[in-house]
Design a protein around this motif. Sequence first.
Motif, PDB file in Angstrom:
ATOM      1  N   SER A 296      -4.563  39.039 -18.685  1.00 53.13           N
ATOM      2  CA  SER A 296      -5.550  38.678 -17.745  1.00 53.13           C
ATOM      3  C   SER A 296      -5.946  39.473 -16.655  1.00 53.13           C
ATOM      4  CB  SER A 296      -4.933  37.506 -16.688  1.00 53.13           C
ATOM      5  OG  SER A 296      -3.754  38.141 -16.046  1.00 53.13           O
TER       6      SER A 296
ATOM      7  N   TYR B  50      -3.274  33.147 -22.215  1.00 54.11           N
ATOM      8  CA  TYR B  50      -2.900  33.664 -21.175  1.00 54.11           C
ATOM      9  C   TYR B  50      -3.805  32.953 -20.038  1.00 54.11           C
ATOM     10  CZ  TYR B  50      -0.144  37.138 -23.059  1.00 54.11           C
ATOM     11  OH  TYR B  50       0.890  37.866 -23.824  1.00 54.11           O
TER      12      TYR B  50
ATOM     13  N   ASP C 290      -1.551  44.905 -10.325  1.00 58.27           N
ATOM     14  CA  ASP C 290      -1.585  43.494 -10.405  1.00 58.27           C
ATOM     15  C   ASP C 290      -3.044  42.762  -9.869  1.00 58.27           C
ATOM     16  OD1 ASP C 290      -0.694  40.602  -9.439  1.00 58.27           O
ATOM     17  OD2 ASP C 290      -0.050  41.077 -11.214  1.00 58.27           O
TER      18      ASP C 290
ATOM     19  N   ASP D  96       0.120  41.786 -19.130  1.00 57.21           N
ATOM     20  CA  ASP D  96      -0.304  40.769 -18.700  1.00 57.21           C
ATOM     21  C   ASP D  96      -1.914  41.133 -18.970  1.00 57.21           C
ATOM     22  OD1 ASP D  96      -1.649  39.091 -16.790  1.00 57.21           O
ATOM     23  OD2 ASP D  96      -1.431  40.124 -14.930  1.00 57.21           O
TER      24      ASP D  96
END
Length: 432
Positions: free
Chosen positions: A147, A281, A117, A145
Amino acid sequence: MSFLIKTAKTLRNHWKKSTFFFCVAVYGAKYANDRHNDNLLRRQYCEEAKKYGEEKIQLGHRPRRVTVFLNPAAHGGKARKLFEKTAAPILYLAGIEVNVVSTEYEGQVKSFMSVLDTTDTDAVVVAGGNGTVLEAVTGFLRKEDRSFSENIPLGVIPLGSSNLIFRILFGLDLKEVRALAESAIAVVRAVTQKVDVIKLDGGESKTIYAMTGLEAGAYRDAEERKTKYWYFGPLKSRWTYLRTAMKEWPPVFKATISYIEATEENMSSSDSSEALKSNKYSLGWSFVSLLFGKKQNEIKDADRKAKQLAQDQEDEKNRITKDISTVELTVTTTSLASNTSPVKALQVSLGPSEPTKTQLINEGWRRIKKSGFEMGSAEDERLVVKKVHIEPKEEGQWYNIDGESFEAMPVEISLLRNKLNFFCPQNTNSDR
């Protein structure tokens, strides 16, 4: 004087031993000099990294964190030693918090990437060869995700046999120690550039994201076989192409391809579609945007989606389908192929369907001596496309994707513009 005469007589009477020991002494002196120069080079890069490490960190900030995926099996099992001797000291001296993850099996990098992450790391560095880089890039872009791929840059420390991505980013003329040091200091300097990614969608969760492209055909197969002829030494590559010409002829790749020709209009709409996905996003939720901006953004998004859908339908109407039988099929980007086309898209190259044996051998031998990144031959038929679908007609055929072998299967290939941030040399901070 008598000593000199005696020495001269001894050298003359034992000239074979004298010649042998002279050669050993010259080699030893050269080896020692090279090691000394390598150590001086390491020290030079470490001194630059130390300057970054001595910079003060503002109150409330923390040191940069970098996750390194190290493939210890690369470079004949010497990868860890090379990394720790040259690259690791540069990263540590720069004050970077380094987390080294040693891979133990194929596919492990993709598994790690799925749980990594933006709060865990500020950058990801791949210390390995083409296969490890391919896994990392695929893991990056398979993440839900988005990003993560937009905010986390990717670095490459070349510890493999060919290191295609590193050579494209940093050049071809770097020797081993300088290449390792330059790739590490690039992470310290934090200079990045946007790089295109090639998406190869095989369906059923078999999507691969590549950096250089796909190859199939006789030349790919010959390069794959050349390690079997190790007993020919430096002539093994030349013998490989001679042996190819002796086998079943012609050695062609048979498939059905369907493609959409690239134009400035449909490629710009593709870029807009990617930007739209990215914006979803990156929208900030503030009180003002909640009151005034949300509705307008929804209207704009709906309008863009409608335009994109209309463009996709128009593209499908213009899709061209044909059967091919070629000595070689390659797919790369126009940027990497140094294509003069003003459109940034994919380039499909098709070799001759019935080459002569002399043509194949000469072209194969030419590629042995080539320098720089190259796919296909100058005489190939070239197509500039937005998308291409490849469906092999025969079993037992293989692809080469970023230097790694995959069994040939139906695949839809498209280009993702400026998709990843890669650490690069200071003087090449530009879009590809």
